[in-house]
Enzyme design. Structure first.
Site, PDB file in Angstrom:
ATOM      1  N   ASP A  55     -54.362  17.083 -33.948  1.00  0.00           N
ATOM      2  CA  ASP A  55     -53.847  16.066 -33.177  1.00  0.00           C
ATOM      3  C   ASP A  55     -54.122  14.720 -33.391  1.00  0.00           C
ATOM      4  O   ASP A  55     -53.402  13.682 -32.830  1.00  0.00           O
ATOM      5  CB  ASP A  55     -54.192  16.420 -31.642  1.00  0.00           C
ATOM      6  CG  ASP A  55     -55.698  16.412 -31.569  1.00  0.00           C
ATOM      7  OD1 ASP A  55     -56.486  16.067 -32.360  1.00  0.00           O
ATOM      8  OD2 ASP A  55     -56.239  16.256 -30.113  1.00  0.00           O
ATOM      9  N   SER A  56     -54.937  14.215 -34.285  1.00  0.00           N
ATOM     10  CA  SER A  56     -55.177  12.883 -35.123  1.00  0.00           C
ATOM     11  C   SER A  56     -53.637  12.485 -35.648  1.00  0.00           C
ATOM     12  O   SER A  56     -53.601  11.359 -35.619  1.00  0.00           O
ATOM     13  CB  SER A  56     -55.976  12.902 -36.156  1.00  0.00           C
ATOM     14  OG  SER A  56     -55.638  14.014 -37.119  1.00  0.00           O
ATOM     15  N   ASP A  94     -53.851  22.155 -34.135  1.00  0.00           N
ATOM     16  CA  ASP A  94     -54.937  21.675 -33.052  1.00  0.00           C
ATOM     17  C   ASP A  94     -54.308  21.762 -31.910  1.00  0.00           C
ATOM     18  O   ASP A  94     -53.183  20.995 -31.429  1.00  0.00           O
ATOM     19  CB  ASP A  94     -54.973  20.330 -33.869  1.00  0.00           C
ATOM     20  CG  ASP A  94     -56.269  19.874 -33.239  1.00  0.00           C
ATOM     21  OD1 ASP A  94     -57.104  20.493 -32.729  1.00  0.00           O
ATOM     22  OD2 ASP A  94     -56.825  18.519 -33.502  1.00  0.00           O
ATOM     23  N   LYS A 124     -57.034  25.418 -33.171  1.00  0.00           N
ATOM     24  CA  LYS A 124     -58.327  24.786 -32.897  1.00  0.00           C
ATOM     25  C   LYS A 124     -58.364  24.507 -31.628  1.00  0.00           C
ATOM     26  O   LYS A 124     -57.372  23.892 -31.108  1.00  0.00           O
ATOM     27  CB  LYS A 124     -58.499  23.829 -33.761  1.00  0.00           C
ATOM     28  CG  LYS A 124     -60.049  22.850 -33.712  1.00  0.00           C
ATOM     29  CD  LYS A 124     -60.311  21.984 -34.785  1.00  0.00           C
ATOM     30  CE  LYS A 124     -59.675  20.594 -34.581  1.00  0.00           C
ATOM     31  NZ  LYS A 124     -59.885  19.880 -33.311  1.00  0.00           N
ATOM     32  N   GLU A 126     -60.866  22.324 -28.700  1.00  0.00           N
ATOM     33  CA  GLU A 126     -62.342  21.398 -28.624  1.00  0.00           C
ATOM     34  C   GLU A 126     -62.972  21.719 -27.330  1.00  0.00           C
ATOM     35  O   GLU A 126     -62.491  22.138 -26.424  1.00  0.00           O
ATOM     36  CB  GLU A 126     -61.609  19.868 -28.329  1.00  0.00           C
ATOM     37  CG  GLU A 126     -60.947  19.291 -29.493  1.00  0.00           C
ATOM     38  CD  GLU A 126     -60.626  17.713 -29.400  1.00  0.00           C
ATOM     39  OE1 GLU A 126     -61.230  17.060 -28.427  1.00  0.00           O
ATOM     40  OE2 GLU A 126     -60.281  17.201 -30.335  1.00  0.00           O
ATOM     41  N   GLU A 191     -68.306  17.421 -35.104  1.00  0.00           N
ATOM     42  CA  GLU A 191     -67.777  15.965 -35.575  1.00  0.00           C
ATOM     43  C   GLU A 191     -68.903  14.995 -35.003  1.00  0.00           C
ATOM     44  O   GLU A 191     -69.185  15.019 -34.043  1.00  0.00           O
ATOM     45  CB  GLU A 191     -66.355  15.789 -34.962  1.00  0.00           C
ATOM     46  CG  GLU A 191     -65.913  14.381 -35.097  1.00  0.00           C
ATOM     47  CD  GLU A 191     -64.285  14.143 -34.640  1.00  0.00           C
ATOM     48  OE1 GLU A 191     -63.832  15.210 -34.318  1.00  0.00           O
ATOM     49  OE2 GLU A 191     -63.808  13.015 -34.705  1.00  0.00           O
TER      50      GLU A 191
HETATM   51  O1  KIV Z   1     -57.357  16.010 -35.179  1.00  0.00           O
HETATM   52  C1  KIV Z   1     -58.130  16.000 -36.032  1.00  0.00           C
HETATM   53  O2  KIV Z   1     -57.696  15.421 -37.220  1.00  0.00           O
HETATM   54  C2  KIV Z   1     -59.613  16.641 -36.018  1.00  0.00           C
HETATM   55  C3  KIV Z   1     -60.264  16.280 -37.165  1.00  0.00           C
HETATM   56  C4  KIV Z   1     -60.890  14.958 -37.187  1.00  0.00           C
HETATM   57  C5  KIV Z   1     -61.193  17.503 -37.197  1.00  0.00           C
HETATM   58  O3  KIV Z   1     -59.771  17.205 -35.016  1.00  0.00           O
END
Ligand code: KIV
Length: 273
Positions: A55-56, A94, A124, A126, A191
């Protein structure tokens, strides 16, 4: 209806069992983020076994000031593109903020979209989402857990700060990690934690840990695509090592192109019909 590219005829297709194999044999592996078709193709050529559609992307692709505004539709759009570009890697979608923190049925439906619509291998989550992890894994959805600095909680954490610096939070991280492993997570992203915490968590688990600012003892390491290629503007976190200088190269190339267009040097005879 299939929305995904077929896997290539040659080359190895990676699975979450391969990642466990790396951990079992004490071998380290690399994960990178990707958000589009072309970069996913390049990472296939580089034989990267696991890609995170993080989600970055909200920050590096869409220009948001955090990952909080990212939507499910945005994530699915980018996950589809990555899968079309890469038939070999394990691709993890994510789950964005708000898509899994409420009722579990909605969370499950959103996770299923990543696999059915996006072509992802798994998702993924969090934070220590132990019950949801168990439910998804029971349904056949591979889950990558994520502890330490969890950027979706930036407003709660008061900034992007290193986590697990004191004994109590470090101990809780080990406990949470074990609970996530017991719930069936196939791996754990860690992280921005001190190296000693990265080591302790890794040693407490059998599943692979994948660090980003978690020291050198995790099973794998992950970096954001734009960061590792030197495309990001401004100050980088301490853990980032740029392996190329693409920002400078792109700016220089764009300036050369503009000046050749203005001088008439481009297009040359060889570029014309
Ligand atoms: O969203 C993302 O890119 C991440 C990584 C930094 C692990 O969660």
């Amino acid at each position: 209806m299939s929305v995904h590219a077929p896997p290539p005829a040659t080359g190895r297709q990676y699975s979450i069992q391969d990642l466990q194999g790396f951990a079992d044999r004490g071998e380290k592996f690399a994960m990178l983020t990707a958000y589009d078709y072309t970069s996913a193709q390049m990472l296939e050529d580089a034989d990267i076994p696991i890609i995170l559609v993080g989600d970055s992307l909200g920050m590096v692709m869409l220009g948001y000031d955090s990952t909080v505004p990212v939507t499910m539709d945005e994530m699915i759009h980018h996950t589809k593109a990555v899968r079309r570009g890469n038939g070999r890697a394990v691709i993890i979608g994510d789950m964005p903020f708000g898509s899994y923190q409420g009722d579990q049925d909605t969370a499950v439906a959103n996770a299923v979209r990543f696999l059915k619509d996006g072509g992802a291998t798994g998702v993924k989550l969090e934070g220590p989402r132990v019950e949801l992890t168990r439910r998804l894994v029971d349904m056949g959805v591979p889950v990558l857990a994520h502890l330490g600095l969890t950027p979706q909680s930036v407003n709660q954490l008061g900034g992007y700060k290193v986590q697990g610096r004191d004994e109590e939070t470090a101990h809780r991280m080990v406990t949470d990690a074990k609970a996530l492993e017991a719930a069936g997570a196939f791996g754990l992203v860690l992280e921005a934690v001190p190296s000693a915490v990265g080591k302790d968590v890794t040693e407490a688990l059998s599943i692979p840990t994948i660090g980003i600012g978690a020291g050198g003892d995790t099973t794998g390491q992950v970096l954001v695509f734009q960061d590792f290629l030197g495309m990001t503007k401004g100050r980088l976190p301490r853990f980032v090592k740029p392996y190329a200088n693409l920002r400078e190269q792109v700016v220089a190339a764009a300036k050369t192109f503009a000046s050749e267009v203005s001088s008439g040097a481009y297009p040359g005879p060889e570029h014309q019909y």
